[in-house]
Design a protein around this motif. Sequence first.
Motif, PDB file in Angstrom:
ATOM      1  N   VAL A  53       0.849  -1.193   0.000  1.00  0.00           N
ATOM      2  CA  VAL A  53       0.000   0.000   0.000  1.00  0.00           C
ATOM      3  C   VAL A  53       0.885   1.243   0.000  1.00  0.00           C
ATOM      4  O   VAL A  53       2.095   1.176   0.248  1.00  0.00           O
ATOM      5  N   THR A  54       0.272   2.357  -0.272  1.00  0.00           N
ATOM      6  CA  THR A  54       1.018   3.624  -0.327  1.00  0.00           C
ATOM      7  C   THR A  54       0.773   4.435   0.929  1.00  0.00           C
ATOM      8  O   THR A  54      -0.310   4.417   1.528  1.00  0.00           O
ATOM      9  N   GLU A  55       1.807   5.152   1.358  1.00  0.00           N
ATOM     10  CA  GLU A  55       1.775   6.052   2.505  1.00  0.00           C
ATOM     11  C   GLU A  55       1.164   5.404   3.755  1.00  0.00           C
ATOM     12  O   GLU A  55       0.241   5.924   4.383  1.00  0.00           O
ATOM     13  N   PRO A  56       1.648   4.245   4.110  1.00  0.00           N
ATOM     14  CA  PRO A  56       1.109   3.621   5.328  1.00  0.00           C
ATOM     15  C   PRO A  56       1.810   4.151   6.572  1.00  0.00           C
ATOM     16  O   PRO A  56       2.858   4.798   6.490  1.00  0.00           O
ATOM     17  N   GLN A  57       1.255   3.842   7.702  1.00  0.00           N
ATOM     18  CA  GLN A  57       1.914   4.110   8.973  1.00  0.00           C
ATOM     19  C   GLN A  57       2.661   2.841   9.387  1.00  0.00           C
ATOM     20  O   GLN A  57       2.088   1.756   9.451  1.00  0.00           O
ATOM     21  N   VAL A  58       3.982   2.959   9.649  1.00  0.00           N
ATOM     22  CA  VAL A  58       4.835   1.826   9.996  1.00  0.00           C
ATOM     23  C   VAL A  58       5.269   1.983  11.449  1.00  0.00           C
ATOM     24  O   VAL A  58       5.777   3.042  11.832  1.00  0.00           O
ATOM     25  N   SER A  59       5.059   0.949  12.235  1.00  0.00           N
ATOM     26  CA  SER A  59       5.491   0.966  13.634  1.00  0.00           C
ATOM     27  C   SER A  59       6.260  -0.315  13.935  1.00  0.00           C
ATOM     28  O   SER A  59       5.898  -1.388  13.479  1.00  0.00           O
ATOM     29  N   TRP A  60       7.357  -0.160  14.708  1.00  0.00           N
ATOM     30  CA  TRP A  60       8.214  -1.302  15.083  1.00  0.00           C
ATOM     31  C   TRP A  60       8.080  -1.543  16.582  1.00  0.00           C
ATOM     32  O   TRP A  60       8.014  -0.593  17.379  1.00  0.00           O
ATOM     33  N   ALA A  68       9.669   2.427  17.600  1.00  0.00           N
ATOM     34  CA  ALA A  68       9.808   3.417  16.520  1.00  0.00           C
ATOM     35  C   ALA A  68       8.539   3.426  15.684  1.00  0.00           C
ATOM     36  O   ALA A  68       7.946   2.372  15.417  1.00  0.00           O
ATOM     37  N   THR A  69       8.117   4.677  15.227  1.00  0.00           N
ATOM     38  CA  THR A  69       6.899   4.814  14.421  1.00  0.00           C
ATOM     39  C   THR A  69       7.095   5.978  13.442  1.00  0.00           C
ATOM     40  O   THR A  69       7.697   7.005  13.797  1.00  0.00           O
ATOM     41  N   ARG A  70       6.573   5.781  12.222  1.00  0.00           N
ATOM     42  CA  ARG A  70       6.541   6.895  11.270  1.00  0.00           C
ATOM     43  C   ARG A  70       5.494   6.618  10.212  1.00  0.00           C
ATOM     44  O   ARG A  70       5.125   5.469   9.965  1.00  0.00           O
ATOM     45  N   THR A  71       5.039   7.722   9.562  1.00  0.00           N
ATOM     46  CA  THR A  71       4.149   7.602   8.413  1.00  0.00           C
ATOM     47  C   THR A  71       4.977   7.864   7.167  1.00  0.00           C
ATOM     48  O   THR A  71       5.636   8.888   7.032  1.00  0.00           O
ATOM     49  N   VAL A  72       4.958   6.884   6.257  1.00  0.00           N
ATOM     50  CA  VAL A  72       5.818   6.931   5.076  1.00  0.00           C
ATOM     51  C   VAL A  72       5.375   8.060   4.144  1.00  0.00           C
ATOM     52  O   VAL A  72       4.171   8.268   3.902  1.00  0.00           O
ATOM     53  N   ASP A  73       6.353   8.812   3.602  1.00  0.00           N
ATOM     54  CA  ASP A  73       6.150   9.826   2.556  1.00  0.00           C
ATOM     55  C   ASP A  73       5.322  11.032   3.003  1.00  0.00           C
ATOM     56  O   ASP A  73       4.738  11.741   2.197  1.00  0.00           O
ATOM     57  N   ASN A  74       5.224  11.299   4.308  1.00  0.00           N
ATOM     58  CA  ASN A  74       4.478  12.496   4.720  1.00  0.00           C
ATOM     59  C   ASN A  74       5.410  13.604   5.225  1.00  0.00           C
ATOM     60  O   ASN A  74       4.966  14.668   5.658  1.00  0.00           O
ATOM     61  N   TYR A 105      20.432  -5.829  22.212  1.00  0.00           N
ATOM     62  CA  TYR A 105      19.437  -5.660  21.153  1.00  0.00           C
ATOM     63  C   TYR A 105      18.927  -6.988  20.596  1.00  0.00           C
ATOM     64  O   TYR A 105      18.141  -7.007  19.655  1.00  0.00           O
ATOM     65  N   SER A 106      19.378  -8.084  21.139  1.00  0.00           N
ATOM     66  CA  SER A 106      18.807  -9.374  20.749  1.00  0.00           C
ATOM     67  C   SER A 106      17.353  -9.436  21.182  1.00  0.00           C
ATOM     68  O   SER A 106      16.996  -8.979  22.270  1.00  0.00           O
ATOM     69  N   GLY A 107      16.507  -9.995  20.317  1.00  0.00           N
ATOM     70  CA  GLY A 107      15.094 -10.122  20.661  1.00  0.00           C
ATOM     71  C   GLY A 107      14.232 -10.286  19.428  1.00  0.00           C
ATOM     72  O   GLY A 107      14.722 -10.465  18.308  1.00  0.00           O
ATOM     73  N   ILE A 108      12.918 -10.194  19.645  1.00  0.00           N
ATOM     74  CA  ILE A 108      11.934 -10.355  18.564  1.00  0.00           C
ATOM     75  C   ILE A 108      11.385  -8.975  18.214  1.00  0.00           C
ATOM     76  O   ILE A 108      10.906  -8.240  19.085  1.00  0.00           O
ATOM     77  N   TYR A 109      11.443  -8.636  16.926  1.00  0.00           N
ATOM     78  CA  TYR A 109      10.973  -7.351  16.427  1.00  0.00           C
ATOM     79  C   TYR A 109       9.771  -7.585  15.515  1.00  0.00           C
ATOM     80  O   TYR A 109       9.853  -8.391  14.570  1.00  0.00           O
ATOM     81  N   ASN A 110       8.677  -6.885  15.804  1.00  0.00           N
ATOM     82  CA  ASN A 110       7.474  -6.960  14.985  1.00  0.00           C
ATOM     83  C   ASN A 110       7.262  -5.613  14.295  1.00  0.00           C
ATOM     84  O   ASN A 110       7.420  -4.553  14.912  1.00  0.00           O
ATOM     85  N   VAL A 111       6.913  -5.668  13.010  1.00  0.00           N
ATOM     86  CA  VAL A 111       6.599  -4.454  12.266  1.00  0.00           C
ATOM     87  C   VAL A 111       5.138  -4.530  11.835  1.00  0.00           C
ATOM     88  O   VAL A 111       4.683  -5.558  11.329  1.00  0.00           O
ATOM     89  N   ILE A 112       4.394  -3.425  12.047  1.00  0.00           N
ATOM     90  CA  ILE A 112       2.974  -3.366  11.696  1.00  0.00           C
ATOM     91  C   ILE A 112       2.783  -2.227  10.703  1.00  0.00           C
ATOM     92  O   ILE A 112       3.172  -1.081  10.961  1.00  0.00           O
TER      93      ILE A 112
END
Length: 695
Positions: A53-60, A68-74, A105-112
């Motif tokens: 999709v375009t211009e989604p919101q990405v959060s880690w 960490a969180t950001r909205t792509v291309d804004n 920093y070892s661990g499980i990272y989820n991206v939404i």
Amino acid sequence: MSVFNNVEFRRTFFGLLLIFIVRECEPSVKPTGPSLVKALVGTNLTLGITYTVTEPQVSWWKDGISIATRTVDNGVPPQIDPQYKDVLVLKEDGSLSFSNVTLEYSGIYNVIVVKVGAGQGEASFTLMVYDIIEGVSLHAWPNNAVEGSGNFTLYYTTFKGEAEEVQWFLNGKELQNGPHYSMSGKNLSIIQPNRKDTGLYNVALENPFSFRTFERNVTVLYGPDQPALDVRPTKDFFVVGESLSLSCGARGEPLPSVSWAFMGQAVPGSQPGTLRITNAQTNQSGDYTCLLKNDKTGAQLNMSVTVNIYESPAGGPACSVHAVDGSSALRYRCWWPGGTPEAQLSFPDLSTASTAVGELNVTVDDPRSLDGKEVSCLIHHPVHQSQCNITARRTAGFLPSVSATVNDNGKLVASIRCLAEAVPDATVTWARSGQNVSSLSGHEISDDTTWLHIVNFNISTAGLHTYKCTAVNPLGSQSRDTKLSGPAISEVSLFPNEEGTVITLTWEVPSTAIVTGFDIQMKGPDLSDPSTNKTVSHSGRAKKGYGTIQVKGASSRSADISGLDPKLRYLFRVVPIAGRRAGQPSEEVVTGPGGGLSGPAIAGLAAGIPCGLLVLLILCLVFPCVFYHKKRKREARYPVSRAVEKAVTTLTLPHLLLTGGLKMPPDYSLHQPPAAGRSGPLPFEVPPVRMATTV
């Protein structure tokens, strides 16, 4: 009326169409590389992603905490948790970068990835950070390992770095967790150590960026045990004037010390491991004791032997019975050589006149009365009397057995065994459909004649021949016929456990079937691995058809299958295999609930609804015209008997969804023929539907 005039139908159709469109537009996110990332301390790395999709919101998220969180291309800078700002960077494309990464920093990272109005997609990464392994050493507790004294533990330490994989070896062979060896963390515990645990132990430590090993010798102290006290020469008693020696020893670490005693008194001047007696006399008969001691552990062990010195023969009596070659006679033999004087031998049950010294042979020309009779050989000697017994028996317990193998050339070998219980041993002869197998190629008989091997056996012709085995000894004979058959299953059963997660499948095979193995097949959803709770897909198995999940050997008659979901339905069957040929599968056995649709079935049903509706529309438009046309042509040509008028027919109507709501004409072909004396049968060319029209 057209189906499209139905308001409910149109609402359903467009509702389904809208659901399909929305599902297709749901965002998805995938890693651009592997989801398991291993990194060295102090290096840089990036967890890259792609999305649809375009211009989604990405959060880690790390271990369930937003980092960490950001909205792509804004154009708005990303929001990063303060404690991660020195290491983490959230790029414009949503990827997460690390610089100078540390062990923490070892661990499980989820991206939404979230798209407003379209839902969200999610992906997961596992990051493992390692350091170089340095300064490995190996320690033991306690210092000495003593057999049977408790657990003995080896453990390692490192100055720097941790191992991802730890392997323990004894004399170059890798050790496995079990009842004797327990490996946990940095420890190797030997549970109740024994002498076999003595050797060179090695620990191998490995992570993706380094490999180190360290070794240590371990000696398990034990003994004295497994004592051996031998008298040479070996005999029950000795003759006056003979020489003999007694030797004693035991296993242990260190080697046990040895001392001697005779009748409770120490023997002076004896060698530690050997006691020699020359020119033996009767006053030297008695008990000799060997004293064994482990000087390091203090463990002691005593062992005694009684030495008898006589003036009589050595050894003991023996007897046997044999068939006389070329005749039906039996030869009984009894022997006990040596001694002064030699022993007198006799078979009073066979002949009161036959006696001999040392060895006696008696031949019985007609032994039929001796079947199952115990015959005794009596031994007379001045020192003592003895006897040995022998019983001749005709063939008994004669039941052929069938087996099969595949030889090194890939050919199927069928084997029939005919083993009879008989004394003396029976000789077995073989025939195929009345012909001696010795003249047939591809047939081999074992040296003891009890096995017949059929090389390159043809399953297609299995039932064409009858094999006969005949066992013969002088007291009688028995014959048995065997007709081989192809691979088959005679019975199959299924036994689930109480939870419904494990089933035991059992089956039986006809006694004459040629089988080299079995394929255990299943139809239904994938199984799960109980250790990981993850679905395990078996290769070669289609979800909508049968597929092999286990392969069993020819001797197997059961199989355990785990990982079942008690809420789902599974079907099982057993396929017998003979070489490269599969036999008829067994009947199906089922576990789980009786009905219900699986997830794939529901998806398939939803995908087929538009096509089904189109077909139904065509049927609704075409079928009434065809039916009307046929009805106008239909004419009654013949009178119908009263038997037909009174007949009662039953009709199972098809589902209204398949007929478009139309009624189908009754099937009058189900009527019984008219009774004798009434109207005759209709002519052949007139179909039964004419009678239905008249009625």
